[in-house]
Scaffold this active site. Structure first.
Site, short mmCIF file in Angstrom:
data_model
loop_
_atom_site.label_atom_id
_atom_site.label_comp_id
_atom_site.label_asym_id
_atom_site.label_seq_id
_atom_site.Cartn_x
_atom_site.Cartn_y
_atom_site.Cartn_z
N ASP A 103 0.84 -1.19 0.00
CA ASP A 103 0.00 0.00 0.00
C ASP A 103 0.88 1.25 0.00
OD1 ASP A 103 -2.18 -1.67 0.19
OD2 ASP A 103 -2.31 -1.50 2.37
N1 URA Z 1 -1.29 -5.96 3.75
C1 URA Z 1 -1.77 -4.69 3.78
O1 URA Z 1 -2.81 -4.44 4.37
N2 URA Z 1 -1.07 -3.74 3.14
C2 URA Z 1 0.09 -3.96 2.51
O2 URA Z 1 0.70 -3.04 1.97
C3 URA Z 1 0.59 -5.29 2.49
C4 URA Z 1 -0.12 -6.26 3.11
#
Ligand code: URA
Length: 242
Positions: A103
């Site tokens: 993310d």
């Molecule tokens: N899980 C999440 O919620 N975000 C990420 O970036 C990676 C795994």
């Protein structure tokens, strides 16, 4: 491969600039001057030099980045910065892409490569390649969360997660944990904690397969993987709890 393509790919400039350089007699293959941009060379078996310096060519590049928060794990975006924008032109010209997505606000280990086969292997759901995250959680993480994650929790879209390993580092109003999952569903870690009534406030990936983040890399920094690390990644074992 054509000599102009080879040198442009490695970062000796545009094809036009490489053509000019070839005319100066700066480029040799096995000791013979190459002036014609159309000449084919075999970089794996011939010694190519530019101004006496040996050209090192590898088909693929493998990079480890400590992804900083605030950039997208994508190759391009019209409005926002991507991890590829953080690469030097010499690396970006090889057209690498991130292996999987973190993310925008997630930090940590991101492998960036132009080896599609390795990327596919690491992301294939059938391979159960483990990924470990460190997270700070708003709320008290307890033994019952460990059990719930071990069995699988139901996400907001009714998907039931595969077994995951939760380790509690600190439990309290704010908790710290390490979570190992073998899938890559959208916002998976955040949604798993939402499923047990808690909120992830900080997330960082520590490992992918058997490869660990080099903690000497500051957020936004990256380096080439060593040959040994590429092998470690390639030979990553499936998670032992699945
Ligand atoms: N899980 C999440 O919620 N975000 C990420 O970036 C990676 C795994």
């Amino acid at each position: 491969m054509r000599i102009d393509k080879l040198l442009a790919t490695i970062g000796y400039g545009s094809r036009k600039e490489v053509k000019k350089m070839l005319k100066t007699g700066a480029v040799l293959a096995d000791g013979v001057v190459i002036k014609d941009a159309k000449t084919h060379v075999d970089p794996e078996n011939q010694m190519v030099t530019v101004n006496g310096e040996q050209v090192e060519y590898r088909e693929f590049i493998y990079l480890m980045m400590n992804k900083p928060p605030g950039v997208l794990s994508a190759t391009e975006d019209i409005a926002q910065h991507t991890v590829i924008d953080l690469l030097t032109p010499e690396d970006a010209v090889r057209e690498p892409f991130p292996v999987g997505r973190l993310d925008k606000d997630t930090e940590g280990l991101l492998v960036i490569t132009n080896d599609g086969q390795l990327s596919h292997q690491l992301l294939s759901p059938k391979k159960h390649v483990p990924k470990t995250y460190y997270a700070v959680i708003s709320g008290e993480v307890t033994e019952s969360d460990i059990s719930a994650f071990k069995i699988g929790v139901t996400l907001d879209d009714e998907y039931v997660t595969k077994p995951a390993r939760l380790i509690i580092l600190k439990s309290g109003e704010t908790s710290e944990i390490e979570l190992t999952i073998t899938e890559g569903k959208f916002h998976q870690v955040k949604r798993m904690f939402e499923a047990v009534g808690k909120k992830v406030t900080y997330l960082k990936r520590l490992t992918m397969g058997d490869l660990e983040l080099d903690e000497d890399l500051e957020p936004g920094e990256y380096r080439d993987l060593t040959d040994e690390e590429v092998e470690i990644l390639r030979n990553s074992k499936p998670a032992d709890f699945i």
